[in-house]
Design a protein around this motif. Structure first.
Motif, PDB file in Angstrom:
ATOM      1  N   ASP A  27       1.000  -1.265  -0.024  1.00 20.61           N
ATOM      2  CA  ASP A  27      -0.142  -0.173  -0.051  1.00 20.61           C
ATOM      3  C   ASP A  27       0.816   1.229   0.184  1.00 20.61           C
ATOM      4  OD1 ASP A  27      -2.086  -1.805   0.280  1.00 20.61           O
ATOM      5  OD2 ASP A  27      -2.300  -1.595   2.356  1.00 20.61           O
ATOM      6  N   LYS A  28       1.911   1.208   0.789  1.00 16.80           N
ATOM      7  CA  LYS A  28       2.680   2.422   0.754  1.00 16.80           C
ATOM      8  C   LYS A  28       3.367   2.750  -0.417  1.00 16.80           C
ATOM      9  CE  LYS A  28       6.911   4.312   3.326  1.00 16.80           C
ATOM     10  NZ  LYS A  28       7.884   3.821   4.075  1.00 16.80           N
ATOM     11  N   ALA A  29       3.812   1.757  -1.231  1.00 16.08           N
ATOM     12  CA  ALA A  29       4.391   2.187  -2.482  1.00 16.08           C
ATOM     13  C   ALA A  29       3.270   2.355  -3.572  1.00 16.08           C
ATOM     14  CB  ALA A  29       5.132   0.823  -3.291  1.00 16.08           C
ATOM     15  N   ALA A  30       2.058   1.958  -3.486  1.00 10.96           N
ATOM     16  CA  ALA A  30       1.094   2.309  -4.312  1.00 10.96           C
ATOM     17  C   ALA A  30       0.692   3.883  -3.995  1.00 10.96           C
ATOM     18  CB  ALA A  30      -0.129   1.416  -3.918  1.00 10.96           C
ATOM     19  N   HIS A  31       0.695   4.128  -2.792  1.00 11.96           N
ATOM     20  CA  HIS A  31       0.326   5.455  -2.548  1.00 11.96           C
ATOM     21  C   HIS A  31       1.263   6.659  -3.121  1.00 11.96           C
ATOM     22  CE1 HIS A  31      -0.177   9.163   0.132  1.00 11.96           C
ATOM     23  NE2 HIS A  31      -1.278   8.963  -0.079  1.00 11.96           N
ATOM     24  N   PHE A  32       2.505   6.142  -3.185  1.00 13.05           N
ATOM     25  CA  PHE A  32       3.335   7.035  -3.633  1.00 13.05           C
ATOM     26  C   PHE A  32       3.278   7.102  -5.094  1.00 13.05           C
ATOM     27  CE2 PHE A  32       7.586   7.928  -5.713  1.00 13.05           C
ATOM     28  CZ  PHE A  32       8.158   8.923  -4.957  1.00 13.05           C
ATOM     29  N   CYS A  33       3.093   5.978  -5.791  1.00 11.32           N
ATOM     30  CA  CYS A  33       2.759   6.080  -7.435  1.00 11.32           C
ATOM     31  C   CYS A  33       1.605   6.917  -7.546  1.00 11.32           C
ATOM     32  CB  CYS A  33       2.752   4.799  -7.857  1.00 11.32           C
ATOM     33  SG  CYS A  33       4.176   3.715  -7.659  1.00 11.32           S
ATOM     34  N   LEU A  34       0.675   6.825  -6.676  1.00  6.05           N
ATOM     35  CA  LEU A  34      -0.534   7.652  -7.142  1.00  6.05           C
ATOM     36  C   LEU A  34      -0.280   9.105  -6.904  1.00  6.05           C
ATOM     37  CD1 LEU A  34      -3.593   7.638  -7.428  1.00  6.05           C
ATOM     38  CD2 LEU A  34      -4.008   7.565  -4.985  1.00  6.05           C
ATOM     39  N   GLU A  35       0.409   9.305  -5.618  1.00  2.00           N
ATOM     40  CA  GLU A  35       0.726  10.860  -5.416  1.00  2.00           C
ATOM     41  C   GLU A  35       1.687  11.482  -6.362  1.00  2.00           C
ATOM     42  OE1 GLU A  35      -0.729  12.663  -3.103  1.00  2.00           O
ATOM     43  OE2 GLU A  35      -1.927  11.060  -2.735  1.00  2.00           O
ATOM     44  N   ARG A  36       2.558  10.659  -7.058  1.00  2.00           N
ATOM     45  CA  ARG A  36       3.452  11.173  -8.303  1.00  2.00           C
ATOM     46  C   ARG A  36       2.341  11.610  -9.394  1.00  2.00           C
ATOM     47  NH1 ARG A  36       7.950  13.011  -8.603  1.00  2.00           N
ATOM     48  NH2 ARG A  36       8.610  12.120 -10.558  1.00  2.00           N
ATOM     49  N   LEU A  37       1.323  10.666  -9.710  1.00  4.28           N
ATOM     50  CA  LEU A  37       0.585  10.900 -10.656  1.00  4.28           C
ATOM     51  C   LEU A  37      -0.264  12.128 -10.578  1.00  4.28           C
ATOM     52  CD1 LEU A  37      -0.256   7.165 -11.678  1.00  4.28           C
ATOM     53  CD2 LEU A  37       0.918   8.512 -13.134  1.00  4.28           C
ATOM     54  N   ALA A  38      -0.524  12.174  -9.467  1.00  2.00           N
ATOM     55  CA  ALA A  38      -1.501  13.548  -9.024  1.00  2.00           C
ATOM     56  C   ALA A  38      -0.690  14.797  -9.113  1.00  2.00           C
ATOM     57  CB  ALA A  38      -2.076  13.142  -7.703  1.00  2.00           C
ATOM     58  N   SER A  39       0.505  14.714  -8.788  1.00  2.00           N
ATOM     59  CA  SER A  39       1.361  15.945  -8.748  1.00  2.00           C
ATOM     60  C   SER A  39       1.592  16.364 -10.179  1.00  2.00           C
ATOM     61  CB  SER A  39       2.636  15.724  -7.827  1.00  2.00           C
ATOM     62  OG  SER A  39       3.552  14.684  -8.541  1.00  2.00           O
ATOM     63  N   ARG A  40       1.913  15.359 -10.843  1.00  2.00           N
ATOM     64  CA  ARG A  40       2.283  15.626 -12.342  1.00  2.00           C
ATOM     65  C   ARG A  40       0.719  16.072 -13.170  1.00  2.00           C
ATOM     66  NH1 ARG A  40       2.051  16.761 -16.641  1.00  2.00           N
ATOM     67  NH2 ARG A  40       3.162  16.228 -18.378  1.00  2.00           N
ATOM     68  N   PHE A  41      -0.262  15.484 -12.899  1.00  2.00           N
ATOM     69  CA  PHE A  41      -1.497  15.582 -13.769  1.00  2.00           C
ATOM     70  C   PHE A  41      -2.592  16.543 -13.164  1.00  2.00           C
ATOM     71  CE2 PHE A  41       0.465  11.988 -15.589  1.00  2.00           C
ATOM     72  CZ  PHE A  41       0.637  12.426 -16.931  1.00  2.00           C
ATOM     73  N   GLY A  42      -2.443  16.695 -11.732  1.00  2.00           N
ATOM     74  CA  GLY A  42      -3.404  17.245 -10.996  1.00  2.00           C
ATOM     75  C   GLY A  42      -4.466  16.318 -10.231  1.00  2.00           C
ATOM     76  N   ALA A  43      -5.055  16.512  -9.387  1.00  2.00           N
ATOM     77  CA  ALA A  43      -5.969  15.735  -8.626  1.00  2.00           C
ATOM     78  C   ALA A  43      -7.263  15.672  -9.326  1.00  2.00           C
ATOM     79  CB  ALA A  43      -6.219  16.205  -7.209  1.00  2.00           C
ATOM     80  N   ASP A  44      -7.610  16.756 -10.166  1.00  2.00           N
ATOM     81  CA  ASP A  44      -8.970  16.771 -10.908  1.00  2.00           C
ATOM     82  C   ASP A  44      -8.659  16.059 -12.331  1.00  2.00           C
ATOM     83  OD1 ASP A  44      -9.877  18.151  -8.854  1.00  2.00           O
ATOM     84  OD2 ASP A  44      -9.406  20.110  -9.789  1.00  2.00           O
ATOM     85  N   ASP A  45      -7.652  15.461 -12.494  1.00  2.00           N
ATOM     86  CA  ASP A  45      -7.516  14.719 -13.999  1.00  2.00           C
ATOM     87  C   ASP A  45      -8.495  13.676 -13.610  1.00  2.00           C
ATOM     88  OD1 ASP A  45      -5.837  14.095 -16.402  1.00  2.00           O
ATOM     89  OD2 ASP A  45      -6.194  12.136 -15.240  1.00  2.00           O
TER      90      ASP A  45
END
Length: 324
Positions: A68-86
């Motif tokens: 779960d920890k690594a999955a959360h990191f990947c998710l946050e990286r994607l959100a920081s690049r494309f935005g939480a509203d993507d």
């Protein structure tokens, strides 16, 4: 957010998914280190579609194996690049939160959040698909089917949605509706050999509960023939071809020797019944291919798979039945 270009983690075996998730730490560290390097305009950028596709695939693999920890990191990286509203990021976040849900009430809360998002933006396709998947996981197949019908009304060329709807109909024994869904897929991908085989399977199963067994079996044989024509090594297609051709041959030989035309259940199509000689040749061809596959399977040559083990058992049982 770009569409995933890397191979889908959903096609990985359990051991492959575990191996990929175990490498998540090293992969993430390498990307973080690379991101800290000062970028120069004349050097290749680290911001590529392949990079973010890798993060998304890593997210799937980590969720699948419980990291779960690594999955959360990947998710946050994607959100920081494309935005939480993507929209795609919103769908991935929903997937992550579903995986973290501890009980049914938490899943129902997620369903409520999906409804709120879709009230504001009904065209958010990733969230709509997550909502449908959640409805299925909650055993609300009827609601999931209705949601899929609404989705397809807005996006009639969505192959993934047609396949999901077909699977829902099959699980409820609605074979004619499932056949329609798969036909819609073939309008967009006429050379999809697995869909032709899936249609053959549906026709074969529905023939057992239909008054027009010969017509449905004749069409089933044609579907399996088309499947192996498009993919010569498709074991599932040959397996279905052997079953359907032998079943049809038994029916024609038993009580319909004079039949040359079979009508479909709705009476709208006429299907010529293949001659017994042709059915015999098809059965022999399928048996030959399956036997060759079984002979080649061995733990030493890397061809020993559950499918090939099943083929061995199937051929063994078929031979026993013929001897009886």
């Amino acid at each position: 957010m770009p569409t995933t270009t890397a191979s889908s983690p959903l096609r990985l075996s359990n051991s492959e998914a575990l191996s990929r998730s175990q490498e998540a730490g090293k992969y993430i560290q390498s990307k973080v280190s690379a991101a800290n390097v000062i970028s120069l305009p004349f050097l290749p950028t680290q911001d590529s579609a392949e990079l973010w596709a890798s993060y998304e695939n890593m997210l799937y693999s980590c969720l699948r194996t419980g990291d779960d920890k690594a999955a959360h990191f990947c998710l946050e990286r994607l959100a920081s690049r494309f935005g939480a509203d993507d929209e795609r990021v919103m769908g991935l976040r929903g997937l992550y939160q579903e995986a973290m849900a501890e009980d049914t009430s938490a899943l129902l809360q997620m369903l409520h959040e999906y409804d709120e998002i879709l009230t504001e933006n009904p065209t958010n396709t990733p969230v709509r698909k997550r909502r449908i998947a959640l409805l299925r996981s909650l055993s609300r197949e009827g609601d999931a089917a209705n949601a899929l019908v609404e989705l397809l009304a807005a996006s009639p060329t969505d192959i993934e949605a047609w396949a999901e709807l077909a699977d829902l109909y099959i699980s409820q024994g609605l074979y004619q509706q499932a056949e329609f869904c798969l036909e819609e897929i073939l309008l967009s991908t006429p050379n999809a050999w697995n869909i032709h085989a899936r249609l053959g399977e549906i026709l074969f199963v529905s023939a057992a509960i239909s008054q027009d067994q010969i017509g449905l079996l004749a069409e089933s044989v044609r579907r399996f023939c088309r499947s192996v024509e498009l993919c010569d090594g498709y074991i599932r297609g040959y397996y279905g071809l052997k079953l359907s051709s032998e079943k049809l041959m038994a029916l024609v030989t038993k009580g319909s020797q004079s039949a040359t035309i079979a009508f479909t259940e709705d009476g709208n199509r006429e299907l010529p019944v293949p001659p017994t000689e042709d059915l015999q040749k098809l059965s022999e061809k399928a048996t030959s291919v399956l036997a060759g596959t079984a002979r080649r399977s061995s733990p030493n040559n890397g061809l020993h798979t559950p499918d090939q083990a099943f083929v061995k058992d199937f051929l063994s049982s078929s031979t026993t039945a013929q001897q009886r």
